[in-house]
Motif scaffolding. Structure first.
Motif, PDB file in Angstrom:
ATOM      1  N   LYS A  73      56.865 -75.062  38.914  1.00 11.12           N
ATOM      2  CA  LYS A  73      58.256 -75.214  39.321  1.00 11.12           C
ATOM      3  C   LYS A  73      58.300 -75.065  40.835  1.00 11.12           C
ATOM      4  O   LYS A  73      57.803 -74.075  41.374  1.00 11.12           O
ATOM      5  N   ASP A  74      58.882 -76.053  41.497  1.00 10.11           N
ATOM      6  CA  ASP A  74      58.948 -76.061  42.958  1.00 10.11           C
ATOM      7  C   ASP A  74      57.562 -75.879  43.559  1.00 10.11           C
ATOM      8  O   ASP A  74      57.386 -75.173  44.555  1.00 10.11           O
ATOM      9  N   GLY A  75      56.548 -76.496  42.950  1.00 13.01           N
ATOM     10  CA  GLY A  75      55.181 -76.441  43.454  1.00 13.01           C
ATOM     11  C   GLY A  75      54.436 -75.156  43.153  1.00 13.01           C
ATOM     12  O   GLY A  75      53.285 -75.012  43.550  1.00 13.01           O
ATOM     13  N   ARG A  76      55.071 -74.218  42.456  1.00  8.56           N
ATOM     14  CA  ARG A  76      54.437 -72.940  42.152  1.00  8.56           C
ATOM     15  C   ARG A  76      54.000 -72.889  40.686  1.00  8.56           C
ATOM     16  O   ARG A  76      54.754 -73.277  39.798  1.00  8.56           O
TER      17      ARG A  76
END
Length: 152
Positions: A73-76
């Motif tokens: 999510k959001d690159g994490r």
């Protein structure tokens, strides 16, 4: 195989002779239409180093994988993922023994649709929150002290 749905007593359908519940039914060819949900597993406590290819390499030894994903999510990295098998027997084999990827014991459970999943369990002091057994899972050989509850 336990199926969630309506358990019906002898008598005409629909209710009042049926009620929501679980029913044991023997495995059989009729399950193939349900295979996408019956053989989908939730993988909690996945290491941030774990990628889709790692899931496929590890779980591919149990059977044919039709889908796998590590959630971001959001690159994490979110610390969990899913794997879906073509055969329910492969999912049963995975559930029958501990699974270790990148020196972490993975919390493996049958996947349930989002609207049927229990609410997340937040544990104070377990890796910054999240699902219990998720990001707060301890690597092998290390222990996590029990969470404490603080008063209001």
């Amino acid at each position: 195989v336990w199926l969630k749905g309506f358990v019906c007593s002898a008598g005409p359908l629909p209710p009042p002779s049926c009620s929501p519940g679980l029913a044991w039914v023997p495995p059989g060819p009729w399950l193939h239409g349900l295979g996408s949900t019956m053989a989908k597993l939730f993988l909690g406590g996945v290491s941030p180093n774990t990628q889709k290819e790692d899931l496929e390499a590890h779980f591919g030894q149990y059977g044919t994988i039709t889908d796998s994903v590590v959630m971001f999510k959001d690159g994490r990295h979110r610390g969990f993922g899913f794997v879906t098998f073509a055969e329910d027997e492969a999912a049963e084999a995975v559930l029958a023994e501990p699974q270790v990827i990148h020196e972490r014991i993975i919390d493996v459970k049958r996947a349930v649709p989002g609207n049927e999943a229990p609410p997340p369990k937040y544990i104070s002091g377990a890796g910054g929150g999240g699902f219990a057994g998720g990001r707060g899972a301890a690597p092998i050989g290390r222990s996590v002290s029990p969470a404490t509850t603080h008063g209001p």
